[in-house]
Design an enzyme around this catalytic site. Sequence first.
Site, PDB file in Angstrom:
ATOM      1  N   CYS A  30     -15.204 -39.050 -21.980  1.00  0.00           N
ATOM      2  CA  CYS A  30     -14.435 -37.871 -22.364  1.00  0.00           C
ATOM      3  C   CYS A  30     -14.835 -37.487 -23.783  1.00  0.00           C
ATOM      4  CB  CYS A  30     -12.944 -38.186 -22.334  1.00  0.00           C
ATOM      5  SG  CYS A  30     -12.361 -38.526 -20.660  1.00  0.00           S
ATOM      6  N   CYS A  32      -7.664 -40.057 -25.120  1.00  0.00           N
ATOM      7  CA  CYS A  32      -6.209 -39.936 -25.230  1.00  0.00           C
ATOM      8  C   CYS A  32      -5.616 -41.342 -25.227  1.00  0.00           C
ATOM      9  CB  CYS A  32      -5.629 -39.186 -24.034  1.00  0.00           C
ATOM     10  SG  CYS A  32      -6.520 -37.670 -23.637  1.00  0.00           S
ATOM     11  N   CYS A  52      -4.088 -42.608 -21.975  1.00  0.00           N
ATOM     12  CA  CYS A  52      -4.900 -42.557 -20.760  1.00  0.00           C
ATOM     13  C   CYS A  52      -4.641 -43.764 -19.848  1.00  0.00           C
ATOM     14  CB  CYS A  52      -6.380 -42.523 -21.134  1.00  0.00           C
ATOM     15  SG  CYS A  52      -7.455 -42.460 -19.696  1.00  0.00           S
ATOM     16  N   ARG A 104      -6.587 -44.647 -17.538  1.00  0.00           N
ATOM     17  CA  ARG A 104      -7.875 -45.257 -17.198  1.00  0.00           C
ATOM     18  C   ARG A 104      -8.602 -45.754 -18.446  1.00  0.00           C
ATOM     19  NH1 ARG A 104      -9.378 -40.829 -13.358  1.00  0.00           N
ATOM     20  NH2 ARG A 104      -8.165 -41.457 -11.550  1.00  0.00           N
ATOM     21  N   ASP A 131       2.412 -44.142 -17.150  1.00  0.00           N
ATOM     22  CA  ASP A 131       2.230 -45.273 -16.254  1.00  0.00           C
ATOM     23  C   ASP A 131       2.539 -46.617 -16.916  1.00  0.00           C
ATOM     24  OD1 ASP A 131       1.420 -43.837 -13.945  1.00  0.00           O
ATOM     25  OD2 ASP A 131      -0.521 -43.479 -14.906  1.00  0.00           O
ATOM     26  N   ASP A 147       3.798 -42.445 -10.517  1.00  0.00           N
ATOM     27  CA  ASP A 147       2.842 -43.218  -9.734  1.00  0.00           C
ATOM     28  C   ASP A 147       3.373 -44.642  -9.671  1.00  0.00           C
ATOM     29  OD1 ASP A 147       0.545 -43.316  -8.242  1.00  0.00           O
ATOM     30  OD2 ASP A 147      -0.740 -42.560  -9.840  1.00  0.00           O
TER      31      ASP A 147
HETATM   32  C1  LIG Z   1      -2.472 -37.793  -7.527  1.00  0.00           C
HETATM   33  C2  LIG Z   1      -3.460 -38.193  -6.575  1.00  0.00           C
HETATM   34  C3  LIG Z   1      -3.889 -37.321  -5.559  1.00  0.00           C
HETATM   35  C4  LIG Z   1      -3.382 -35.914  -5.422  1.00  0.00           C
HETATM   36  O1  LIG Z   1      -2.015 -35.857  -5.201  1.00  0.00           O
HETATM   37  P1  LIG Z   1      -1.300 -34.448  -5.049  1.00  0.00           P
HETATM   38  O2  LIG Z   1       0.145 -34.809  -4.977  1.00  0.00           O
HETATM   39  O3  LIG Z   1      -1.838 -33.790  -3.837  1.00  0.00           O
HETATM   40  O4  LIG Z   1      -1.614 -33.650  -6.285  1.00  0.00           O
HETATM   41  C5  LIG Z   1      -4.818 -37.785  -4.664  1.00  0.00           C
HETATM   42  N1  LIG Z   1      -5.318 -39.038  -4.739  1.00  0.00           N
HETATM   43  C6  LIG Z   1      -4.916 -39.894  -5.686  1.00  0.00           C
HETATM   44  C7  LIG Z   1      -5.491 -41.255  -5.710  1.00  0.00           C
HETATM   45  C8  LIG Z   1      -3.982 -39.508  -6.649  1.00  0.00           C
HETATM   46  O5  LIG Z   1      -3.609 -40.375  -7.599  1.00  0.00           O
HETATM   47  S1  SF4 Z   2      -6.332 -38.867 -20.099  1.00  0.00           S
HETATM   48 FE1  SF4 Z   2      -8.126 -40.246 -20.048  1.00  0.00          FE
HETATM   49  S2  SF4 Z   2      -9.525 -39.330 -18.575  1.00  0.00           S
HETATM   50 FE2  SF4 Z   2      -8.046 -37.735 -19.165  1.00  0.00          FE
HETATM   51  S3  SF4 Z   2      -9.015 -36.657 -20.883  1.00  0.00           S
HETATM   52 FE3  SF4 Z   2      -7.727 -38.232 -21.762  1.00  0.00          FE
HETATM   53  S4  SF4 Z   2      -9.104 -39.986 -22.056  1.00  0.00           S
HETATM   54 FE4  SF4 Z   2     -10.111 -38.591 -20.618  1.00  0.00          FE
END
Ligand SMILES: *Cc1c(COP(=O)(O)O)cnc(C)c1O
Ligand code: SF4
Length: 338
Positions: free
Chosen positions: A95, A99, A102, A104, A262, A299
């Site tokens: 990126c 962030c 993030c 990830r 998360d 999530d």
């Molecule tokens: C969030 C997400 C989606 C998309 O979910 P929507 O509710 O349709 O926006 C699809 N796959 C994964 C793995 C996700 O985390």
């Molecule tokens: S949340 Fe993570 S993947 Fe998204 S822009 Fe920021 S650093 Fe990149």
Amino acid sequence: MSRIVTGLNTLEPFVLTREAVAAAGEFPFKTTEYYLSLVRSCSEDDPVFRQIVPSGEEIAGNYPSDPFMEEEKMPVPHLIHRYPQRAVFLANNFCASNCRHCMRKRIWKEKPSSASLEEVREAADYCRRSGIEDVIISGGDPFLLPPEFLGEIATLFRKRGGVKVLRIGTRLPVVDPGRVSGKLLKTLSHVSPIYIMLHYNHPAEWTPQGDELLRKMGTCGLILMNQSVLLKGVNDEASVLGELFMGLLERGVKPYYIHQCDLVRGVTHFWVDLSRSVGLLRELQGYISGLALPYLAVDVPGGLGKVLLGPSDSLPRKEGKYLLRTYTGREVLYGFDS
Ligand SMILES: *Cc1c(COP(=O)(O)O)cnc(C)c1O
Ligand code: SF4
């Protein structure tokens, strides 16, 4: 286009604690000169500064780095297939600005890399075989790829993969609008409709340059949506969220989700209690345009998918945690020590 900066001395006069420097060792600091220019005061109370400054709290505790088991949900390289009919394609792993919130961030120290054309073909073939209808091209930040390649990825999923709905997740328009080229917009306009999922978290992120880019993207026929993350000390106030959501709508961007932060290692200092998150939506509902109000997306760990909450949802508790129901009807306990 603004320069990418990685030196901790860029944050001066702010003084990092020893723990914060260690956090930057595990999760590297990186941002753009443009995004830095939006900082009003070099303190952790500043909504922009707080999103880029390493904090000692990131490395406290023992939380999992990948509770969603993304890496185990990949049928072919780069593709996460967790839900019926839709999948996420991780096109690259870098990126322009890291962030701090993030989910990830575990991948930040990997060598920068992108999917190969062959891997995109393989993923597109998988989509066709499995009846995937909706692909989210994510990363990293796909807008950092060469325009022709991102266009090629979108085209392959649409034509070869038979995918009906295409989304691209990017934060580049927020952290460096000057890096989004006219060529990229033109290329994507040929594959329309494409949903561009932006990532604005605070009204302090609006600038004339960014607004101009949003207008241009709209003119190119791109459909603009926003996914915010609810972040303690950044945007966890109803007045801030109200201004953010209405401001997005005014700019032609639909607030789609606001994500509950998360339960992932490295982001704990941004956590907001779930009852407060729903309470914030409740404070806004009825007072701002209904179009401006996003769902709260939670999530849940274990890769069970997102639970969507709205302002009228009640939150039953059990064993000191929240009892949530996933889209399959499964009950899960959600809370800070799960
Ligand atoms: C969030 C997400 C989606 C998309 O979910 P929507 O509710 O349709 O926006 C699809 N796959 C994964 C793995 C996700 O985390
Ligand atoms: S949340 Fe993570 S993947 Fe998204 S822009 Fe920021 S650093 Fe990149």
